[in-house]
Design a protein around this motif. Sequence first.
Motif, short mmCIF file in Angstrom:
data_model
loop_
_atom_site.label_atom_id
_atom_site.label_comp_id
_atom_site.label_asym_id
_atom_site.label_seq_id
_atom_site.Cartn_x
_atom_site.Cartn_y
_atom_site.Cartn_z
N LYS A 34 95.85 0.02 35.39
CA LYS A 34 97.18 0.07 34.94
C LYS A 34 97.95 0.98 35.41
CE LYS A 34 95.73 -1.17 30.10
NZ LYS A 34 95.94 -0.93 28.70
N ASP A 35 97.77 1.31 36.66
CA ASP A 35 98.88 2.08 37.53
C ASP A 35 98.68 3.41 36.96
OD1 ASP A 35 100.01 2.69 39.92
OD2 ASP A 35 102.14 2.50 38.73
N ILE A 36 97.62 3.90 36.28
CA ILE A 36 97.58 5.42 35.58
C ILE A 36 96.48 6.00 36.21
CG2 ILE A 36 97.12 6.37 33.32
CD1 ILE A 36 98.65 4.01 32.03
N SER A 55 85.25 6.29 34.47
CA SER A 55 84.95 7.54 34.78
C SER A 55 86.36 8.09 35.44
CB SER A 55 83.64 7.76 35.76
OG SER A 55 82.49 7.30 35.06
N LYS A 56 86.69 9.30 34.72
CA LYS A 56 87.69 9.91 35.37
C LYS A 56 87.16 11.31 36.02
CE LYS A 56 90.92 8.26 31.99
NZ LYS A 56 91.88 8.27 30.86
N THR A 57 87.34 11.30 37.40
CA THR A 57 86.81 12.22 38.16
C THR A 57 87.60 13.56 38.83
OG1 THR A 57 86.43 10.97 40.20
CG2 THR A 57 84.66 10.99 38.61
N SER A 58 88.94 12.96 38.83
CA SER A 58 89.89 13.88 39.53
C SER A 58 89.72 13.82 40.95
CB SER A 58 90.12 14.96 38.63
OG SER A 58 91.30 15.94 39.13
N VAL A 59 89.63 15.39 41.29
CA VAL A 59 89.32 15.40 42.73
C VAL A 59 88.02 16.41 42.81
CG1 VAL A 59 91.40 15.25 43.65
CG2 VAL A 59 90.75 17.44 42.72
N PHE A 80 96.33 11.74 37.56
CA PHE A 80 96.78 13.16 37.07
C PHE A 80 96.02 13.47 35.88
CE2 PHE A 80 100.31 12.09 39.72
CZ PHE A 80 100.39 13.06 40.75
N CYS A 81 94.86 12.56 35.33
CA CYS A 81 94.26 12.55 34.20
C CYS A 81 93.29 13.76 34.52
CB CYS A 81 93.56 11.41 33.90
SG CYS A 81 94.59 10.00 33.67
N LYS A 82 92.86 14.44 33.37
CA LYS A 82 91.60 15.27 33.21
C LYS A 82 90.47 14.73 33.39
CE LYS A 82 93.94 19.12 30.73
NZ LYS A 82 93.77 19.81 29.42
#
Length: 201
Positions: free
Chosen positions: A108-110, A19-23, A70-72
């Motif tokens: 992956k440091d991404i 899950s990419k939640t950003s902020v 910085f992923c969406k």
Amino acid sequence: MLFLKKEKLEYGLIGDFNSKTSVLPDYIIPDDNIIDILNLDEDNEILEYLFDYQNLLRNNIPLHRVSGCFCKPNNYGHRLLNLCKKINIYIVNSRVGDDKGVGARTFKDISVVDYLILSSQLFPLLQKFAIAEFEPLFSDCHSALCFEFQASLLPHTRGKLGDLNDTNQTFVKWNSNRSSEFVNCSQTDSEAILADVLISI
């Protein structure tokens, strides 16, 4: 993880949620006008649920998160945030410990896809939290989440730690044959997760 605190069940989740939640917020600040219109200000249980996020502020935990990713946000991220809002659990990453104000990447440091998520009442018990440097001996891509809780034993459990080796004890075990039920329950009813998925041997 499930914790029983003051006769109330508190939640703790940890792992790779993809899950990419950003902020984006994992909480909702209720609208006072709606509370007045619906006369909800008379119901302490509802108010406690609606204003649960204030427990973070009382313990100097910032509401706003930061992220080194910085992923969406992705679909899984939105679903995880919705779960957090529905059952009042909060992402620990970037809020406490060595990761406070950092939001270190875990994959992956991404990106940030690995989280520790807790009920607000568990934050005061959390003594340490950090994202470890990537170690290829332990994972192909993920950095470990390192944390410590500090809590005193309940009075009725003191002196009984030797009983942990008792062969007559009942333990809770994940039943992988019922994993689809877990997914269905988590999408519809958080209470059913406890009733239908975690079963005793």
